[in-house]
Design an enzyme around this catalytic site. Sequence first.
Site, PDB file in Angstrom:
ATOM      1  N   GLY A  36      33.121  43.508  35.851  1.00  0.00           N
ATOM      2  CA  GLY A  36      33.426  42.327  36.674  1.00  0.00           C
ATOM      3  C   GLY A  36      32.141  41.729  37.229  1.00  0.00           C
ATOM      4  CG  HIS A  37      29.847  43.970  40.131  1.00  0.00           C
ATOM      5  ND1 HIS A  37      30.315  45.263  40.086  1.00  0.00           N
ATOM      6  CD2 HIS A  37      30.075  43.530  41.397  1.00  0.00           C
ATOM      7  CE1 HIS A  37      30.790  45.601  41.271  1.00  0.00           C
ATOM      8  NE2 HIS A  37      30.671  44.577  42.081  1.00  0.00           N
ATOM      9  CD  GLN A 148      41.240  33.967  39.910  1.00  0.00           C
ATOM     10  OE1 GLN A 148      40.890  33.432  38.863  1.00  0.00           O
ATOM     11  NE2 GLN A 148      42.435  34.531  40.058  1.00  0.00           N
ATOM     12  CE  LYS A 149      39.845  43.408  42.797  1.00  0.00           C
ATOM     13  NZ  LYS A 149      39.055  43.751  43.933  1.00  0.00           N
ATOM     14  CB  SER A 186      33.004  49.344  43.546  1.00  0.00           C
ATOM     15  OG  SER A 186      32.268  48.267  43.015  1.00  0.00           O
TER      16      SER A 186
HETATM   17  P1  AMP Z   1      31.515  43.607  45.487  1.00  0.00           P
HETATM   18  O1  AMP Z   1      30.399  44.424  44.939  1.00  0.00           O
HETATM   19  O2  AMP Z   1      32.839  44.296  45.460  1.00  0.00           O
HETATM   20  O3  AMP Z   1      31.183  42.991  46.827  1.00  0.00           O
HETATM   21  O4  AMP Z   1      31.694  42.379  44.494  1.00  0.00           O
HETATM   22  C1  AMP Z   1      30.633  41.517  44.196  1.00  0.00           C
HETATM   23  C2  AMP Z   1      31.162  40.311  43.471  1.00  0.00           C
HETATM   24  O5  AMP Z   1      31.803  40.720  42.259  1.00  0.00           O
HETATM   25  C3  AMP Z   1      32.220  39.553  44.280  1.00  0.00           C
HETATM   26  O6  AMP Z   1      32.003  38.158  44.131  1.00  0.00           O
HETATM   27  C4  AMP Z   1      33.506  39.984  43.649  1.00  0.00           C
HETATM   28  O7  AMP Z   1      34.552  39.042  43.776  1.00  0.00           O
HETATM   29  C5  AMP Z   1      33.082  40.137  42.189  1.00  0.00           C
HETATM   30  N1  AMP Z   1      34.039  40.998  41.482  1.00  0.00           N
HETATM   31  C6  AMP Z   1      34.491  42.225  41.875  1.00  0.00           C
HETATM   32  N2  AMP Z   1      35.413  42.692  41.008  1.00  0.00           N
HETATM   33  C7  AMP Z   1      35.557  41.744  40.056  1.00  0.00           C
HETATM   34  C8  AMP Z   1      36.372  41.633  38.883  1.00  0.00           C
HETATM   35  N3  AMP Z   1      37.233  42.590  38.518  1.00  0.00           N
HETATM   36  N4  AMP Z   1      36.264  40.517  38.139  1.00  0.00           N
HETATM   37  C9  AMP Z   1      35.391  39.520  38.488  1.00  0.00           C
HETATM   38  N5  AMP Z   1      34.601  39.569  39.572  1.00  0.00           N
HETATM   39  C10 AMP Z   1      34.675  40.661  40.357  1.00  0.00           C
END
Ligand code: AMP
Length: 283
Positions: A36-37, A148-149, A186
């Site tokens: 996703g990231h 968008q998650k 994560s």
């Molecule tokens: P985080 O590390 O959880 O703060 O996420 C960092 C970025 O990755 C944020 O903009 C999240 O929305 C994005 N993100 C997390 N999971 C996904 C996913 N499954 N698909 C797309 N983007 C994601």
Amino acid sequence: MKIVTNPREMQNISRSLIVGGKTIGFVPTMGYLHAGHLSLVKASRAENDFTVVSIFVNPTQFAPNEDFSKYPRDMEKDEKLLVEEGVDYLFYPSATDIYPSGFETYVEQEKIAHTFEGEFRPTHFRGVTTIVSILFNIVQPTKAYFGQKDAQQCAVLSRMVKDLWFPVEMVVCPIVREEDGLALSSRNVYLNKMERQEALILSKTIEFAKNLIREGERDTNTISTLAMENLEKPVSAKPDYFLVVKYDSFESVEKLEPGEKYFLLAACSIGKTRLIDNAIITV
Ligand code: AMP
């Protein structure tokens, strides 16, 4: 890939790139990277001269009862993944550099940040808007990439960018899922084998609600009630909410209108792990 830990050094690098007429794509993360990231990184690489990724587990967006100290971390693997993606700069500051003693300025959004996720996590979005403002001022990106998650996070941050005149273009990228439908997160690493299976209830309930709408249901109360009953089914599930909100404003509605776009939002704990998921639907 250059790893920068000092905020002032990162800011100076960004400034000189901008002066040189380069565009900077920025992907803020909390690390423990997954596909996703990496989809955000790929989008940034495709659209900008330089890509900066930050890894910072931001203490101010976790409440005292949440998982800040046990949030998963794996710098070695993250670094390797980012090198493979061709990232130019990894910004990896310390908490004391970002929040030095005497820090007392926060950015708080008034409306969207206090509904839905904001009701269940009252201080969360204040931490998010504050850290993203700080990171934007350090990295000074041309475009910033979010998933968008975290749909409500995107809405809160888009509002902030508009209200505070950040010279940044927000780019929202689609949700990346496992083959069976579970949205990558994560936090999925916390799930045991049974919980991993039961976590599918989020994406399944969203599909279930989509079907209700396709079959003609327009009353959002009915949709939410039926979806919540569905979310409750697995033994380890404790649903927080299932809601239908307007795509642009994140406002609740009673009746779905033809031609309008909505978010279906689900939040549910599976055992001790709180997960969120969503989908966009046009009626
Ligand atoms: P985080 O590390 O959880 O703060 O996420 C960092 C970025 O990755 C944020 O903009 C999240 O929305 C994005 N993100 C997390 N999971 C996904 C996913 N499954 N698909 C797309 N983007 C994601």
